[in-house]
Design a protein around this motif. Structure first.
Motif, PDB file in Angstrom:
ATOM      1  N   GLU A 225      15.870 -73.445 -30.664  1.00  0.00           N
ATOM      2  CA  GLU A 225      16.267 -73.718 -32.037  1.00  0.00           C
ATOM      3  C   GLU A 225      16.980 -75.053 -32.189  1.00  0.00           C
ATOM      4  OE1 GLU A 225      17.505 -73.569 -36.097  1.00  0.00           O
ATOM      5  OE2 GLU A 225      15.728 -73.242 -34.887  1.00  0.00           O
ATOM      6  N   THR A 226      17.554 -75.585 -31.117  1.00  0.00           N
ATOM      7  CA  THR A 226      18.254 -76.863 -31.224  1.00  0.00           C
ATOM      8  C   THR A 226      17.893 -77.785 -30.065  1.00  0.00           C
ATOM      9  OG1 THR A 226      20.183 -76.096 -29.957  1.00  0.00           O
ATOM     10  CG2 THR A 226      20.230 -75.767 -32.346  1.00  0.00           C
ATOM     11  N   GLY A 227      18.199 -79.053 -30.241  1.00  0.00           N
ATOM     12  CA  GLY A 227      18.048 -80.048 -29.173  1.00  0.00           C
ATOM     13  C   GLY A 227      17.293 -81.282 -29.640  1.00  0.00           C
ATOM     14  N   ARG A 228      17.495 -82.381 -28.967  1.00  0.00           N
ATOM     15  CA  ARG A 228      18.382 -82.524 -27.819  1.00  0.00           C
ATOM     16  C   ARG A 228      19.820 -82.781 -28.268  1.00  0.00           C
ATOM     17  NH1 ARG A 228      14.973 -85.692 -23.123  1.00  0.00           N
ATOM     18  NH2 ARG A 228      13.285 -84.158 -23.027  1.00  0.00           N
ATOM     19  N   ASP A 229      20.767 -82.409 -27.393  1.00  0.00           N
ATOM     20  CA  ASP A 229      22.175 -82.451 -27.746  1.00  0.00           C
ATOM     21  C   ASP A 229      22.749 -83.846 -27.568  1.00  0.00           C
ATOM     22  OD1 ASP A 229      21.900 -79.707 -28.008  1.00  0.00           O
ATOM     23  OD2 ASP A 229      22.671 -79.292 -25.991  1.00  0.00           O
ATOM     24  N   SER A 230      23.826 -84.104 -28.330  1.00  0.00           N
ATOM     25  CA  SER A 230      24.569 -85.355 -28.200  1.00  0.00           C
ATOM     26  C   SER A 230      26.054 -85.040 -28.187  1.00  0.00           C
ATOM     27  CB  SER A 230      24.248 -86.288 -29.378  1.00  0.00           C
ATOM     28  OG  SER A 230      25.072 -87.445 -29.335  1.00  0.00           O
ATOM     29  N   PHE A 231      26.766 -85.639 -27.242  1.00  0.00           N
ATOM     30  CA  PHE A 231      28.214 -85.452 -27.175  1.00  0.00           C
ATOM     31  C   PHE A 231      28.848 -86.823 -26.966  1.00  0.00           C
ATOM     32  CE2 PHE A 231      32.233 -84.380 -25.013  1.00  0.00           C
ATOM     33  CZ  PHE A 231      32.759 -83.513 -25.954  1.00  0.00           C
ATOM     34  N   ARG A 232      29.491 -87.323 -28.026  1.00  0.00           N
ATOM     35  CA  ARG A 232      30.087 -88.657 -27.978  1.00  0.00           C
ATOM     36  C   ARG A 232      31.453 -88.628 -28.641  1.00  0.00           C
ATOM     37  NH1 ARG A 232      24.653 -91.843 -30.014  1.00  0.00           N
ATOM     38  NH2 ARG A 232      23.471 -91.646 -28.062  1.00  0.00           N
ATOM     39  N   ASP A 233      32.406 -89.224 -27.948  1.00  0.00           N
ATOM     40  CA  ASP A 233      33.773 -89.316 -28.479  1.00  0.00           C
ATOM     41  C   ASP A 233      34.308 -87.950 -28.905  1.00  0.00           C
ATOM     42  OD1 ASP A 233      33.700 -92.122 -28.155  1.00  0.00           O
ATOM     43  OD2 ASP A 233      32.699 -92.350 -30.095  1.00  0.00           O
ATOM     44  N   GLY A 234      34.002 -86.939 -28.103  1.00  0.00           N
ATOM     45  CA  GLY A 234      34.502 -85.609 -28.372  1.00  0.00           C
ATOM     46  C   GLY A 234      33.801 -84.867 -29.487  1.00  0.00           C
TER      47      GLY A 234
END
Length: 436
Positions: A225-234
């Protein structure tokens, strides 16, 4: 005949032939039926799953594949075999609600295109054995990652006693959109590399794919259901793949034949769409809004955090910088997990094992305790919620009369030190001793 079905049929033939010829003259390797005579397991302690407490001493009376009685003292019928396991705790066989039997450590994208489906099926049979010996007597295989419905062959071979392994609920190939989470988007498109998931780009295509997968033997449906993920600056973000209406169509189609849909869903708004649609579980769940958590609590939709895979990737990152980023994301997930616990979101235990070594996934329970659960709560999430999620409520997850005789032994007291679940010394599945 389509490619997926051809691979599935060939894999079934290959597994059956391997089991047949590998067992000639070596019958001790073939699974055996439960003992005809009663068996009494005796130990220093037994864990009462529902009460969440240790009973001292502990005994379990087994007849055939079922438990007759369990507690501090049980009947010892005439002719019963007594197995004194010593200073250990007996508890119901562990449940992993998120595994990948067809994956092994290494570059996931390369193994799924370089290794044939028969080769990957052999890998899956070895993984199933390793998981069983580690005390996982029931599992949910969350997608073959490009091996089609080959997990049907593995499940059936286990059920027929041809190979050792846990009780399995299988999903075949997961479902995703073109260019989605599991698509081969980093390759030269002229090479026509297949996706690790089956394409469905609309509600109508979802129905078609779901019907085909049920035809090929799947027990439930797994959707990305989701993707691709991003994790930046918390900050965590992830695009959704299917609308709420599309997910409802999938859930309704599965329900038509009494089956369910589980989703890979890491963040909003995809997790909200999945909860509203009434999926069986939200796997990963790095980010859940207050509204999503409320719905999951009310509908009793469990989150499956999969910390073990995140820790493994962080510890085995390609560079120190990449490792630091992944550890930061793991810390974020842990913080969100504590919010979910406080909000009353039910939990089930799933490790995402496969990209890290099979048979080591009890680490997941250790991490769930590290990040906020009590040992008893983690065990109940695994055994009670896991049994319900796999559709075996009242059959597995506790040492009770009438339940399958799935019993493991660990040193010490798991209600005080959850890490002992990583040191399983005895495994019985359905009345058959797999490890002693």
């Amino acid at each position: 005949m389509n490619r997926t079905r051809l691979f599935s049929l060939f894999s079934l033939l290959f597994v059956a032939c391997t089991a047949l010829f590998g067992s000639l003259g070596q019958n001790q390797r073939r699974s055996v039926p439960p003992a005809v005579h009663p068996i009494v397991l005796h130990a220093a302690r037994v864990f009462d799953t529902e009460a969440g407490r240790i009973v001292t001493p502990g005994e379990v009376l087994v007849q055939g594949e079922r438990i007759v009685e369990a507690g501090s003292s049980v009947q010892h019928p005439a002719g019963a075999e007594t197995m004194d396991l010593g200073d250990v705790t007996l508890l119901a066989g562990l449940i992993d609600a998120h595994v990948h039997l067809f994956l092994h450590p290494g570059a996931e994208d390369l193994q799924t295109i370089e290794e044939s489906v028969p080769q990957r099926t052999i890998t899956a049979t070895l993984a199933a054995r390793d998981d069983l010996l580690a005390g996982f007597t029931s599992e949910r295989d969350m997608g073959t990652e490009g091996a089609g419905s080959a997990d049907t062959a593995v499940r059936n071979a286990i059920n027929q006693g041809l190979i050792p392994g846990p009780r399995l609920r299988i999903s075949g190939n997961a479902i995703s959109i073109v260019g989605g989470h599991e698509d081969a988007i980093n390759y030269n498109p002229e090479q026509h590399i297949f996706s690790n998931a089956t394409y469905a780009n609309s509600a109508a295509e979802l129905v078609t794919v779901i019907r085909q997968q049920f035809k090929e033997g799947t027990d439930f449906i797994k959707i990305y259901e989701t993707g691709r993920d991003s994790f930046r600056d918390g900050r965590f973000s992830t695009p959704f793949q299917y609308s709420e209406a599309e997910l409802r169509t999938a859930v309704d189609e599965a329900a038509r034949v009494g089956k369910r849909v589980a989703v890979h869903a890491t963040g909003e708004p995809g997790t909200l769409y999945a909860a509203r649609a009434g999926v069986a579980s939200v796997d990963h769940g790095y980010q859940l809004s207050d509204e999503t958590m409320r719905i999951m609590r009310e509908k009793q939709i469990p989150a499956v955090p999969t910390f073990a895979i995140a820790e493994y990737f962080a510890d085995h990152a390609a560079s120190p910088a990449a490792g630091a980023r992944q550890h930061e994301q793991l810390d974020y997930h842990a913080g969100q997990f504590r919010r979910q616990l406080a909000a009353g979101v039910p939990m089930a235990v799933g490790s995402d094992v496969g990209p890290f070594p099979h048979g080591t996934q009890a680490r997941e329970l250790v991490l769930m305790v590290k990040y906020g659960m009590t040992p008893v709560a983690a065990l109940q999430a695994d055994l009670l919620n896991g049994a319900k999620l796999l559709g075996w409520e009242g059959q597995i997850g506790a040492l009770k009369a009438g339940y399958f005789a799935d019993v493991i032994a660990v040193p010490g007291d798991p209600t005080k030190d959850i890490s002992v679940v990583t040191q399983v010394s005895f495994v019985m599945k359905g009345g058959v001793v797999s490890r002693k």
